[in-house]
Design a protein around this motif. Structure first.
Motif, PDB file in Angstrom:
ATOM      1  N   ASP A 101      -1.310  10.321  -7.060  1.00 44.19           N
ATOM      2  CA  ASP A 101      -0.067  11.076  -6.987  1.00 44.19           C
ATOM      3  C   ASP A 101      -0.063  12.156  -8.053  1.00 44.19           C
ATOM      4  O   ASP A 101      -0.072  11.865  -9.255  1.00 44.19           O
ATOM      5  CB  ASP A 101       1.138  10.144  -7.179  1.00 44.19           C
ATOM      6  CG  ASP A 101       2.468  10.863  -7.027  1.00 44.19           C
ATOM      7  OD1 ASP A 101       2.495  11.947  -6.413  1.00 44.19           O
ATOM      8  OD2 ASP A 101       3.486  10.343  -7.527  1.00 44.19           O
ATOM      9  N   ARG A 102      -0.100  13.403  -7.614  1.00 46.72           N
ATOM     10  CA  ARG A 102      -0.049  14.558  -8.521  1.00 46.72           C
ATOM     11  C   ARG A 102      -1.104  14.462  -9.618  1.00 46.72           C
ATOM     12  O   ARG A 102      -0.828  14.671 -10.795  1.00 46.72           O
ATOM     13  CB  ARG A 102       1.346  14.686  -9.136  1.00 46.72           C
ATOM     14  CG  ARG A 102       2.438  14.997  -8.107  1.00 46.72           C
ATOM     15  CD  ARG A 102       3.771  15.221  -8.809  1.00 46.72           C
ATOM     16  NE  ARG A 102       4.793  15.625  -7.871  1.00 46.72           N
ATOM     17  CZ  ARG A 102       5.937  14.983  -7.688  1.00 46.72           C
ATOM     18  NH1 ARG A 102       6.195  13.885  -8.367  1.00 46.72           N
ATOM     19  NH2 ARG A 102       6.834  15.428  -6.838  1.00 46.72           N
ATOM     20  N   GLY A 103      -2.316  14.147  -9.204  1.00 47.95           N
ATOM     21  CA  GLY A 103      -3.428  14.141 -10.137  1.00 47.95           C
ATOM     22  C   GLY A 103      -3.566  12.897 -10.981  1.00 47.95           C
ATOM     23  O   GLY A 103      -4.457  12.832 -11.834  1.00 47.95           O
ATOM     24  N   ARG A 104      -2.727  11.891 -10.754  1.00 51.62           N
ATOM     25  CA  ARG A 104      -2.809  10.646 -11.524  1.00 51.62           C
ATOM     26  C   ARG A 104      -2.999   9.457 -10.591  1.00 51.62           C
ATOM     27  O   ARG A 104      -2.576   9.483  -9.436  1.00 51.62           O
ATOM     28  CB  ARG A 104      -1.550  10.420 -12.368  1.00 51.62           C
ATOM     29  CG  ARG A 104      -1.448  11.341 -13.581  1.00 51.62           C
ATOM     30  CD  ARG A 104      -0.297  10.919 -14.473  1.00 51.62           C
ATOM     31  NE  ARG A 104      -0.241  11.665 -15.715  1.00 51.62           N
ATOM     32  CZ  ARG A 104      -0.909  11.336 -16.821  1.00 51.62           C
ATOM     33  NH1 ARG A 104      -1.696  10.286 -16.828  1.00 51.62           N
ATOM     34  NH2 ARG A 104      -0.777  12.061 -17.916  1.00 51.62           N
ATOM     35  N   THR A 151       0.871  -1.170   0.000  1.00 51.85           N
ATOM     36  CA  THR A 151       0.000   0.000   0.000  1.00 51.85           C
ATOM     37  C   THR A 151       0.910   1.222   0.000  1.00 51.85           C
ATOM     38  O   THR A 151       1.845   1.305   0.802  1.00 51.85           O
ATOM     39  CB  THR A 151      -0.956   0.002   1.200  1.00 51.85           C
ATOM     40  OG1 THR A 151      -1.765   1.194   1.153  1.00 51.85           O
ATOM     41  CG2 THR A 151      -0.219  -0.051   2.528  1.00 51.85           C
ATOM     42  N   VAL A 152       0.677   2.149  -0.908  1.00 55.26           N
ATOM     43  CA  VAL A 152       1.598   3.269  -1.138  1.00 55.26           C
ATOM     44  C   VAL A 152       0.859   4.586  -0.968  1.00 55.26           C
ATOM     45  O   VAL A 152      -0.316   4.716  -1.328  1.00 55.26           O
ATOM     46  CB  VAL A 152       2.207   3.181  -2.559  1.00 55.26           C
ATOM     47  CG1 VAL A 152       3.147   4.359  -2.816  1.00 55.26           C
ATOM     48  CG2 VAL A 152       2.943   1.852  -2.742  1.00 55.26           C
ATOM     49  N   ILE A 153       1.560   5.581  -0.424  1.00 52.05           N
ATOM     50  CA  ILE A 153       0.984   6.916  -0.286  1.00 52.05           C
ATOM     51  C   ILE A 153       2.072   7.955  -0.492  1.00 52.05           C
ATOM     52  O   ILE A 153       3.237   7.721  -0.165  1.00 52.05           O
ATOM     53  CB  ILE A 153       0.326   7.084   1.104  1.00 52.05           C
ATOM     54  CG1 ILE A 153      -0.565   8.326   1.139  1.00 52.05           C
ATOM     55  CG2 ILE A 153       1.380   7.121   2.218  1.00 52.05           C
ATOM     56  CD1 ILE A 153      -1.454   8.408   2.376  1.00 52.05           C
ATOM     57  N   ARG A 154       1.684   9.087  -1.073  1.00 52.21           N
ATOM     58  CA  ARG A 154       2.579  10.241  -1.129  1.00 52.21           C
ATOM     59  C   ARG A 154       2.384  11.025   0.155  1.00 52.21           C
ATOM     60  O   ARG A 154       1.270  11.459   0.472  1.00 52.21           O
ATOM     61  CB  ARG A 154       2.282  11.110  -2.343  1.00 52.21           C
ATOM     62  CG  ARG A 154       3.218  12.310  -2.459  1.00 52.21           C
ATOM     63  CD  ARG A 154       2.989  13.074  -3.755  1.00 52.21           C
ATOM     64  NE  ARG A 154       3.767  14.294  -3.785  1.00 52.21           N
ATOM     65  CZ  ARG A 154       5.048  14.385  -4.141  1.00 52.21           C
ATOM     66  NH1 ARG A 154       5.681  13.297  -4.512  1.00 52.21           N
ATOM     67  NH2 ARG A 154       5.683  15.532  -4.132  1.00 52.21           N
ATOM     68  N   LEU A 155       3.447  11.211   0.909  1.00 49.40           N
ATOM     69  CA  LEU A 155       3.372  11.854   2.212  1.00 49.40           C
ATOM     70  C   LEU A 155       3.243  13.368   2.084  1.00 49.40           C
ATOM     71  O   LEU A 155       3.783  13.974   1.144  1.00 49.40           O
ATOM     72  CB  LEU A 155       4.615  11.518   3.033  1.00 49.40           C
ATOM     73  CG  LEU A 155       4.839  10.021   3.327  1.00 49.40           C
ATOM     74  CD1 LEU A 155       6.224   9.815   3.925  1.00 49.40           C
ATOM     75  CD2 LEU A 155       3.747   9.494   4.254  1.00 49.40           C
ATOM     76  N   LYS A 156       2.564  13.985   3.026  1.00 49.67           N
ATOM     77  CA  LYS A 156       2.427  15.440   3.034  1.00 49.67           C
ATOM     78  C   LYS A 156       3.785  16.120   3.183  1.00 49.67           C
ATOM     79  O   LYS A 156       3.986  17.236   2.703  1.00 49.67           O
ATOM     80  CB  LYS A 156       1.504  15.868   4.172  1.00 49.67           C
ATOM     81  CG  LYS A 156       0.076  15.358   4.066  1.00 49.67           C
ATOM     82  CD  LYS A 156      -0.654  15.969   2.897  1.00 49.67           C
ATOM     83  CE  LYS A 156      -2.091  15.503   2.841  1.00 49.67           C
ATOM     84  NZ  LYS A 156      -2.824  16.075   1.677  1.00 49.67           N
ATOM     85  N   SER A 157       4.726  15.442   3.820  1.00 47.47           N
ATOM     86  CA  SER A 157       6.065  15.995   4.019  1.00 47.47           C
ATOM     87  C   SER A 157       6.957  15.823   2.795  1.00 47.47           C
ATOM     88  O   SER A 157       8.091  16.304   2.772  1.00 47.47           O
ATOM     89  CB  SER A 157       6.724  15.319   5.227  1.00 47.47           C
ATOM     90  OG  SER A 157       6.804  13.910   5.027  1.00 47.47           O
ATOM     91  N   GLY A 158       6.457  15.143   1.771  1.00 49.21           N
ATOM     92  CA  GLY A 158       7.242  14.866   0.572  1.00 49.21           C
ATOM     93  C   GLY A 158       7.728  13.428   0.557  1.00 49.21           C
ATOM     94  O   GLY A 158       7.935  12.820   1.598  1.00 49.21           O
ATOM     95  N   GLY A 159       7.910  12.877  -0.624  1.00 52.27           N
ATOM     96  CA  GLY A 159       8.337  11.497  -0.746  1.00 52.27           C
ATOM     97  C   GLY A 159       7.177  10.534  -0.583  1.00 52.27           C
ATOM     98  O   GLY A 159       6.008  10.926  -0.491  1.00 52.27           O
TER      99      GLY A 159
END
Length: 321
Positions: free
Chosen positions: A284-287, A43-51
């Motif tokens: 991630d970034r709209g995709r 399970t993957v997520i883009r963190l609010k802190s980046g990365g």
């Protein structure tokens, strides 16, 4: 002239020739990744802190971190030690198939604890201010199943729909289910209906690992079909159906209900990438991106991270890019 006539005749004959089986689908390989590639049920997520953070089956919920979604580093485990209640469900305190999301200013991690071949299972959950390993506070059980139930409380996945919070789950035992969660407590609403979303016509009803996303006016149910966890002998594949309601009914392109074995094939094994499944979908970034594991036929069947972008056709069906 003879060549031209022959060409025209061949075209006419081809037009009236009997239909033949369609060609084998060609699937794109996963995006190249480097570093720590070994993973299962990501399970993957883009963190609010980046990365990015990826959590998975293995360890005490294994963690991988990346700055660019390409190079991944082993970051240990979500927890230093298993919470004591996990041992009610297996002797090793071994968690499975986590799901990470962000809401209400916190990260939420749901996961399953069970033993192979039983539906004496539980879905637990934890919260974190950062989404990073070592920062999680466990809150115990969100939902359970017992041997008297005809469903299995593993493989959780959350989605917010129509102002309510829902959790899909399930593996074998008549397939994929869904229950409403109380957003204040993170647990199943007491007495909530357990909705039935997908199954197979015959035992052992080999469908599991749901992930639901919204695109346009539809909800899309992704699930893993067939055999997992057998290395290069795995036959895992990812199928999808859609519905205008988060609780279903979900159907495929031909209108076949997923409650009757329907589901369009999104991705299956090809080349070295065997047994593609254990999937989740993240934004991630709209995709939209599909994360999954595959068994590497060129590395003794070691499970590794697969990432592909999800594109959408004009008529609103997902396709792996």
């Amino acid at each position: 002239m003879r060549l031209r006539v022959t060409t025209v005749l061949a075209a006419v004959l081809l037009a009236f020739a009997p239909a033949t089986a369609s060609a084998t689908p060609v699937y794109p390989d996963p995006q190249p990744v480097t570093g720590q590639q070994i993973i299962h049920d990501p399970t993957v997520i883009r963190l609010k802190s980046g990365g990015y953070a990826a959590y998975s089956t293995g360890g005490v919920i294994g963690t991988r971190l990346s700055k660019d979604r390409v190079h991944w580093d082993d970051a240990g485990n979500a927890f230093a030690t298993p919470p004591s209640w996990w041992y009610e469900y297996n002797d090793t305190g071994d968690p499975w198939a986590p799901d990470i999301s962000y809401r209400g200013g916190r990260y939420w991690l749901y996961y399953a604890v069970s033993s192979w071949g039983t539906n004496h299972s539980a879905i637990g959950f934890a919260t974190s201010p950062s989404g990073l390993p070592g920062t999680w506070t466990d809150h115990g059980k969100a939902f359970t199943s017992e041997r008297t139930d005809d469903y299995n409380a593993i493989d959780p996945a959350l989605i917010r729909a129509q102002g309510r919070l829902w959790m899909s789950f399930g593996s074998y035992w008549t397939g994929i289910r869904m229950v409403e969660l109380d957003p204040r407590t993170g647990r199943a609403v007491p007495g909530a209906e357990v909705h039935h979303l997908a199954t197979r016509p015959d035992a052992p009803y080999a469908v599991e690992g749901p992930s639901i996303v919204r695109h346009g006016r539809y909800y899309y149910l992704f699930a893993s079909y067939d055999t997992c966890c057998a290395g290069v002998n795995s036959t895992y594949k990812i199928r999808v159906g859609r519905s205008t309601s988060v609780t279903g009914p979900y159907v495929d392109r031909q209108g076949r209900p997923m409650l009757e074995g329907g589901g369009d094939l999104v991705l299956e094994g090809h080349g070295r990438y065997v047994g593609t499944g254990g999937e989740s979908v993240f934004r991630d970034r709209g995709r939209d991106w599909l994360a999954y594991h595959y068994y590497d036929a060129e590395d003794d069947g070691v499970p590794k991270l697969g990432l592909n972008r999800l594109d959408w056709t004009r008529d609103g069906w997902p396709t792996v890019a």
